[in-house]
Design an enzyme around this catalytic site. Structure first.
Site, mmCIF file in Angstrom:
data_model
loop_
_atom_site.group_PDB
_atom_site.id
_atom_site.type_symbol
_atom_site.label_atom_id
_atom_site.label_comp_id
_atom_site.label_asym_id
_atom_site.label_seq_id
_atom_site.Cartn_x
_atom_site.Cartn_y
_atom_site.Cartn_z
ATOM 1 N N TYR A 134 -1.361 -0.383 11.114
ATOM 2 C CA TYR A 134 -1.798 -1.224 9.687
ATOM 3 C C TYR A 134 -0.574 -0.973 8.763
ATOM 4 O O TYR A 134 -0.065 -1.741 8.185
ATOM 5 C CB TYR A 134 -2.888 -0.521 9.157
ATOM 6 C CG TYR A 134 -3.350 -0.633 7.621
ATOM 7 C CD1 TYR A 134 -3.313 -2.142 7.375
ATOM 8 C CD2 TYR A 134 -3.054 0.226 6.669
ATOM 9 C CE1 TYR A 134 -3.425 -2.548 5.876
ATOM 10 C CE2 TYR A 134 -2.994 -0.098 5.251
ATOM 11 C CZ TYR A 134 -3.505 -1.471 4.946
ATOM 12 O OH TYR A 134 -3.724 -1.790 3.709
ATOM 13 N N THR A 169 0.857 -1.056 0.075
ATOM 14 C CA THR A 169 -0.032 0.053 0.054
ATOM 15 C C THR A 169 0.863 1.420 0.072
ATOM 16 O O THR A 169 1.838 1.284 0.469
ATOM 17 C CB THR A 169 -0.810 0.224 1.328
ATOM 18 O OG1 THR A 169 -1.340 1.233 1.458
ATOM 19 C CG2 THR A 169 -0.160 -0.386 2.452
ATOM 20 N N ASP A 170 0.487 2.431 -0.446
ATOM 21 C CA ASP A 170 1.192 3.584 -0.577
ATOM 22 C C ASP A 170 1.131 4.088 0.871
ATOM 23 O O ASP A 170 1.983 5.118 1.220
ATOM 24 C CB ASP A 170 0.252 4.636 -1.411
ATOM 25 C CG ASP A 170 -1.205 5.149 -0.870
ATOM 26 O OD1 ASP A 170 -1.590 4.430 0.165
ATOM 27 O OD2 ASP A 170 -1.814 5.918 -1.557
ATOM 28 N N GLU A 171 0.450 3.530 1.852
ATOM 29 C CA GLU A 171 0.511 3.943 3.389
ATOM 30 C C GLU A 171 1.823 3.448 4.010
ATOM 31 O O GLU A 171 2.125 4.264 5.030
ATOM 32 C CB GLU A 171 -0.536 3.513 4.173
ATOM 33 C CG GLU A 171 -1.784 3.720 3.382
ATOM 34 C CD GLU A 171 -3.150 3.749 4.268
ATOM 35 O OE1 GLU A 171 -3.092 3.331 5.666
ATOM 36 O OE2 GLU A 171 -4.233 3.455 3.613
ATOM 37 N N LYS A 217 1.858 -3.795 7.163
ATOM 38 C CA LYS A 217 2.049 -4.039 5.781
ATOM 39 C C LYS A 217 3.420 -3.644 5.397
ATOM 40 O O LYS A 217 4.013 -4.424 4.492
ATOM 41 C CB LYS A 217 1.189 -3.098 5.096
ATOM 42 C CG LYS A 217 -0.305 -3.179 5.227
ATOM 43 C CD LYS A 217 -0.545 -4.613 4.414
ATOM 44 C CE LYS A 217 -0.692 -4.730 2.961
ATOM 45 N NZ LYS A 217 -1.007 -6.093 2.595
HETATM 46 P P1 NAD Z 1 -10.370 -6.809 2.705
HETATM 47 O O1 NAD Z 1 -10.307 -6.480 3.785
HETATM 48 O O2 NAD Z 1 -11.623 -6.298 1.982
HETATM 49 O O3 NAD Z 1 -10.126 -8.360 2.322
HETATM 50 C C1 NAD Z 1 -9.292 -8.961 3.051
HETATM 51 C C2 NAD Z 1 -9.110 -10.354 2.770
HETATM 52 O O4 NAD Z 1 -8.317 -11.101 3.248
HETATM 53 C C3 NAD Z 1 -10.678 -11.011 3.242
HETATM 54 O O5 NAD Z 1 -11.206 -11.815 2.382
HETATM 55 C C4 NAD Z 1 -10.111 -11.395 4.566
HETATM 56 O O6 NAD Z 1 -11.002 -12.598 4.849
HETATM 57 C C5 NAD Z 1 -9.005 -12.236 4.269
HETATM 58 N N1 NAD Z 1 -8.031 -12.432 5.357
HETATM 59 C C6 NAD Z 1 -7.865 -11.616 6.332
HETATM 60 N N2 NAD Z 1 -7.143 -12.181 7.186
HETATM 61 C C7 NAD Z 1 -6.743 -13.614 6.613
HETATM 62 C C8 NAD Z 1 -5.649 -14.429 7.001
HETATM 63 N N3 NAD Z 1 -5.154 -14.577 8.280
HETATM 64 N N4 NAD Z 1 -5.593 -15.736 6.132
HETATM 65 C C9 NAD Z 1 -6.504 -15.765 5.001
HETATM 66 N N5 NAD Z 1 -7.392 -14.691 4.464
HETATM 67 C C10 NAD Z 1 -7.377 -13.682 5.438
HETATM 68 O O7 NAD Z 1 -9.061 -6.049 1.966
HETATM 69 P P2 NAD Z 1 -8.907 -5.325 0.624
HETATM 70 O O8 NAD Z 1 -9.171 -3.953 0.728
HETATM 71 O O9 NAD Z 1 -9.469 -6.284 -0.550
HETATM 72 O O10 NAD Z 1 -7.369 -5.185 0.450
HETATM 73 C C11 NAD Z 1 -6.622 -6.253 -0.027
HETATM 74 C C12 NAD Z 1 -5.267 -6.127 0.025
HETATM 75 O O11 NAD Z 1 -4.723 -4.923 -0.864
HETATM 76 C C13 NAD Z 1 -4.588 -6.032 1.343
HETATM 77 O O12 NAD Z 1 -3.471 -6.437 1.325
HETATM 78 C C14 NAD Z 1 -4.397 -4.429 1.522
HETATM 79 O O13 NAD Z 1 -3.463 -4.163 2.309
HETATM 80 C C15 NAD Z 1 -3.977 -4.137 0.321
HETATM 81 N N6 NAD Z 1 -4.688 -2.584 -0.221
HETATM 82 C C16 NAD Z 1 -5.654 -2.249 -0.123
HETATM 83 C C17 NAD Z 1 -5.991 -1.011 -0.501
HETATM 84 C C18 NAD Z 1 -7.327 -0.490 -0.526
HETATM 85 O O14 NAD Z 1 -7.648 1.022 -0.632
HETATM 86 N N7 NAD Z 1 -8.377 -1.228 0.320
HETATM 87 C C19 NAD Z 1 -5.145 -0.286 -1.060
HETATM 88 C C20 NAD Z 1 -3.783 -0.609 -1.316
HETATM 89 C C21 NAD Z 1 -3.488 -2.075 -0.817
HETATM 90 P P1 TYD Z 2 -10.374 4.563 4.736
HETATM 91 O O1 TYD Z 2 -11.240 4.232 3.639
HETATM 92 O O2 TYD Z 2 -10.281 4.190 6.164
HETATM 93 O O3 TYD Z 2 -8.891 4.438 4.178
HETATM 94 P P2 TYD Z 2 -7.270 4.712 4.766
HETATM 95 O O4 TYD Z 2 -7.365 5.172 6.033
HETATM 96 O O5 TYD Z 2 -6.727 3.349 4.516
HETATM 97 O O6 TYD Z 2 -6.805 5.768 3.792
HETATM 98 O O7 TYD Z 2 -10.275 6.280 4.732
HETATM 99 C C1 TYD Z 2 -10.022 7.250 3.833
HETATM 100 C C2 TYD Z 2 -10.009 8.804 4.515
HETATM 101 O O8 TYD Z 2 -11.152 9.013 4.959
HETATM 102 C C3 TYD Z 2 -8.957 8.742 5.665
HETATM 103 O O9 TYD Z 2 -8.222 10.153 5.666
HETATM 104 C C4 TYD Z 2 -9.811 8.610 6.960
HETATM 105 C C5 TYD Z 2 -11.201 9.351 6.225
HETATM 106 N N1 TYD Z 2 -12.443 8.771 7.019
HETATM 107 C C6 TYD Z 2 -13.448 9.487 7.475
HETATM 108 O O10 TYD Z 2 -13.028 10.850 7.574
HETATM 109 N N2 TYD Z 2 -14.506 9.147 8.284
HETATM 110 C C7 TYD Z 2 -14.717 7.620 8.165
HETATM 111 O O11 TYD Z 2 -15.720 7.113 8.748
HETATM 112 C C8 TYD Z 2 -13.528 6.939 7.724
HETATM 113 C C9 TYD Z 2 -13.898 5.502 7.670
HETATM 114 C C10 TYD Z 2 -12.557 7.361 7.125
#
Ligand code: NAD
Ligand code: TYD
Length: 335
Positions: free
Chosen positions: A150, A126-128, A154
């Site tokens: 988090y 992630t970019d985080e 990561k």
């Molecule tokens: P999500 O929370 O929707 O899904 C996570 C999945 O992983 C779920 O299906 C969960 O059941 C499974 N899981 C969790 N713990 C597990 C374990 N111990 N063993 C097996 N499965 C497990 O997450 P997402 O938003 O789809 O993110 C997917 C990946 O992309 C993650 O690695 C996250 O860090 C990364 N990512 C997400 C974002 C975003 O904006 N959502 C951005 C950049 C990177």
């Molecule tokens: P989020 O979707 O949790 O992603 P991330 O924290 O991983 O970037 O949040 C996106 C942005 O929105 C973040 O700056 C936090 C803000 N946010 C709110 O202001 N209110 C909310 O209820 C949530 C879930 C996020």
């Protein structure tokens, strides 16, 4: 014929990627390994079972369990690790599970990848990991300065993956995606939470002043970037995958209210998130040099996403009851 292990394939991005891969490569077989945590949902994969049942296998299991991982990874050439605890607010409440899955689970996968000599191992990061970026944009060689449990977990996972590349020659690639939005996103994250709240005329909790900036990418653009890195990326390298759409949270909120035709008084400013990163920004030169560019504009993809949530109440309504209600109370009641 390639056999591909996709961990976390029942989550938001993982399920979109499973669909993307099975559609694009008719000779691939996908094995999903997923623990089905609160964020994992077999409904995300219901159409996959129907349309690609002969090229798709689901295994319920934990990536931190060496026995489950060993069985699932056997005979696979490619591994993509999407499985993670993924929500920053939950990591602030309960960091332990993030270390178990995002760090230790990644280690267990890397051990199996070494044993089975897989051809490519993509760690979805992630970019985080770059931390708060007041100005400019992060390049892949920049320091990792994580600030939430988090992002620290990561970073731990991807650093371990890189160590396995250097030390044991495991063919690791790393992607660092920006904030995703689109179908099947669990309604705890900003965009799906706010869309589903306003549909029900429930106020949306904007943290602090709402001026924090995220770079938003449509989930299918993220999938195409990951796919390109899997097939064309240079081993041992990390690639930023960013949408190039930097928006403040307040801009996102206004867009959601506009697209749903809801009033501004649904906005509620609440106490800020501790350690809240104010801005993320990615330089995507490196992945663009591989030939990637996003296909979806923010305007079109946000409209499609809002329409998807309006049409798919059957998908999200059950997710907003039970465990979610308890979480919502803990997270927001005293804010
Ligand atoms: P999500 O929370 O929707 O899904 C996570 C999945 O992983 C779920 O299906 C969960 O059941 C499974 N899981 C969790 N713990 C597990 C374990 N111990 N063993 C097996 N499965 C497990 O997450 P997402 O938003 O789809 O993110 C997917 C990946 O992309 C993650 O690695 C996250 O860090 C990364 N990512 C997400 C974002 C975003 O904006 N959502 C951005 C950049 C990177
Ligand atoms: P989020 O979707 O949790 O992603 P991330 O924290 O991983 O970037 O949040 C996106 C942005 O929105 C973040 O700056 C936090 C803000 N946010 C709110 O202001 N209110 C909310 O209820 C949530 C879930 C996020």
């Amino acid at each position: 014929m390639k056999k591909v292990l996709i961990t976390g394939g029942a989550g938001f991005i993982g399920s979109n990627y499973v669909r993307y891969m099975l559609e694009k490569y008719p000779d691939y077989h996908v094995v999903v390994l997923d623990k089905l945590t609160y964020a994992g949902n077999l409904a995300n994969l219901a159409d996959i079972e129907q349309n690609y049942g002969d090229r798709y296998t689901f295994v319920k299991g934990d990536i931190a369990d060496p026995v489950a991982v060993d069985q699932a990874m056997k005979d696979c050439q490619y591994v993509l690790n999407f499985a993670a605890e993924s929500h920053v607010d939950r990591s602030i409440e309960q960091p332990g599970q993030f270390i178990m899955t995002d760090v230790y689970g990644t280690f267990v996968l890397l051990e199996a990848a070494k044993k089975y000599a897989v051809e490519r191992f993509v760690q979805i990061s992630t970019d985080e990991v770059y931390g708060h970026i007041p100005q400019g944009s992060s390049k892949e060689g920049d320091r990792l300065e994580t600030r939430s449990p988090y992002s620290a977990s990561k970073a731990g996972g991807e650093l371990m993956a890189h160590a396995y590349y250097v030390t044991y020659g495991v063919p690791v690639l790393i992607t660092r995606g920006s904030n995703n939005y689109g179908p099947y996103q669990y309604p705890e994250k900003l965009i799906p939470l706010f869309i589903t709240n306003v549909i029900d005329n429930i106020q949306v909790p904007v943290y602090g002043d709402g001026q924090q900036i995220r770079d938003w990418i449509y989930v299918l653009d993220h999938c195409s970037g990951i796919d390109l890195v899997l097939h064309k990326g240079q081993l041992g390298e990390a690639y930023n995958v960013g949408g190039g759409n930097e928006r403040t949270n307040l801009e996102i909120t206004h867009k959601i209210l506009e697209l749903t035709g809801k009033p501004l008084d649904l906005i509620k400013y609440v106490k800020d998130r501790p350690g809240h990163d104010r801005r993320y920004s990615l330089d995507t030169t490196k992945i663009r040099q591989l030939g990637w560019e996003p296909q979806f504009t923010f305007e079109t993809a946000m409209r499609q996403t809002v329409e998807w949530f309006l049409k798919n109440e059957k998908w999200w309504r059950p997710l907003k009851s039970g465990e979610f209600q308890e979480y919502y109370q803990r997270q927001y009641a005293n804010r």
